[in-house]
Design an enzyme around this catalytic site. Structure first.
Site, PDB file in Angstrom:
ATOM      1  CG  HIS A   1      53.892   6.805  37.133  1.00  0.00           C
ATOM      2  ND1 HIS A   1      54.639   7.816  36.575  1.00  0.00           N
ATOM      3  CD2 HIS A   1      52.596   7.233  37.121  1.00  0.00           C
ATOM      4  CE1 HIS A   1      53.839   8.816  36.236  1.00  0.00           C
ATOM      5  NE2 HIS A   1      52.598   8.486  36.552  1.00  0.00           N
TER       6      HIS A   1
ATOM      7  CG  HIS B   1      49.317   8.600  28.112  1.00  0.00           C
ATOM      8  ND1 HIS B   1      49.185   9.195  26.866  1.00  0.00           N
ATOM      9  CD2 HIS B   1      48.089   8.638  28.685  1.00  0.00           C
ATOM     10  CE1 HIS B   1      47.936   9.582  26.710  1.00  0.00           C
ATOM     11  NE2 HIS B   1      47.246   9.267  27.790  1.00  0.00           N
TER      12      HIS B   1
ATOM     13  CG  HIS C   1      54.953  25.582  32.686  1.00  0.00           C
ATOM     14  ND1 HIS C   1      53.893  24.780  32.359  1.00  0.00           N
ATOM     15  CD2 HIS C   1      55.612  24.935  33.678  1.00  0.00           C
ATOM     16  CE1 HIS C   1      53.886  23.704  33.121  1.00  0.00           C
ATOM     17  NE2 HIS C   1      54.929  23.766  33.932  1.00  0.00           N
TER      18      HIS C   1
ATOM     19  CG  ASN D   1      30.001  15.012  38.443  1.00  0.00           C
ATOM     20  OD1 ASN D   1      30.843  15.226  39.319  1.00  0.00           O
ATOM     21  ND2 ASN D   1      28.803  14.512  38.709  1.00  0.00           N
TER      22      ASN D   1
END
Length: 302
Positions: A94, A104, A174, A260
């Protein structure tokens, strides 16, 4: 057949190269390294750069983990085995400048040994994509040409196939917009009559090493340009969309959380500052409106 240890060693070397080059590009900030171990097996090297001349926050992470897959991940991957090994590099940068894009990249290898001693289930995956705060045609064309050159060196079908995959993957459903201008994305790439395992690994490494010449060129094109407070605010708004994608849709984030993984390493992709402006509408004819109009699938940049 290359071993998982050789693959992990190759990725560690690329992590070292990229970190050294990014430090040289920034000229101020240095990477902080944290070594970590995963409960259940393996670990990694998290490297974070912050508050630099041009890089406000970024991470270049390496991991090599193994153990038992949770049921949710077995279902997501559509596999029956439990034992797994995964290694790779994940990068998100960033910048502090709204005219310098977010980038990315991820290159990875996944393996599941079989109970019968036969050849394990294994594949390579990865990709690279660009998220400009403002879409600049020349920069988009340069970026896509660079990764097309990498793809064409190995298979003249890779670029188109993986670009379509990236358009579909890096899509914020969305919001009905792509995360940026795309790039390439691939998963479960395995050996076939055209490419053996060594060639696929080489493709993964060449893609990884294309990161620095591609991104440093884009950084240097715009890092010294002046920008307005309004452009900075727009940058923060675009970062909010990046955050939404990574928390809602990103498969790597889900994999890390479900297995995890180290939470600080998993969420290093999130920007340091982002803003959600309620019911925002770009001014007609503005550069912001133009950028929004280009956040769609199927744009041919080369």
């Amino acid at each position: 057949m290359i071993s998982k240890e050789q693959i992990a060693a190759g990725y560690r070397e690329i992590q070292d190269e990229i970190c050294a080059a990014l430090e040289a590009t920034d000229g101020l900030a240095k990477f902080e390294e944290q070594l970590w171990e995963r409960e259940g097996g393996g670990g990694g090297r998290t490297r974070i750069i912050q508050n630099g001349n041009i890089f406000e926050k970024g991470g270049v992470n390496f991991s090599a983990v193994h153990g038992k897959l949770p049921h949710t991940m077995k279902k997501a991957l559509n596999v029956e085995q439990e034992d797994f090994f995964a290694t790779g590099i994940s990068i998100v940068i960033h910048p502090n400048h709204p005219l310098v894009p977010i980038i990315h990249m991820n290159i990875r290898y996944f393996e599941m040994p079989t109970d019968t001693g036969e050849t394990p289930v294994h594949w390579f995956g990865g990709g690279i994509d660009l998220t400009p705060h403002y879409v600049v045609d020349e920069d988009a064309q340069f970026f896509h040409q660079q990764i097309k050159n990498v793809c064409d060196h190995f298979n003249d079908e890779f670029y188109h196939r993986f670009k379509v995959w990236a358009d579909d993957y890096f899509f914020i459903k969305h919001r009905d917009e792509t995360r940026g201008i795309g790039g390439i994305f691939y998963d479960r790439l395995t050996a076939n009559e055209d490419m053996n395992w060594e060639m696929i690994f080489e493709f993964s490494k060449v893609l990884g090493r294309s990161f620095i010449p591609t991104y440093t060129e884009l950084v240097n094109r715009s890092r010294y340009k002046e920008f307005t407070p309004e452009q900075q605010q727009w940058q923060y708004q675009r970062r909010s969309r990046y955050t939404e994608f990574n928390l809602v849709y990103d498969a790597g984030t889900r994999f890390g959380l479900e297995t995890n993984g180290r939470i600080e390493s998993i969420l290093m992709s999130l920007p340091p500052t982002a803003k959600w402006v309620y019911d925002y509408h770009a001014q007609p004819g503005s550069e912001e409106e133009r950028t929004l109009s280009l956040l769609k699938k199927g744009i041919n940049w080369v």
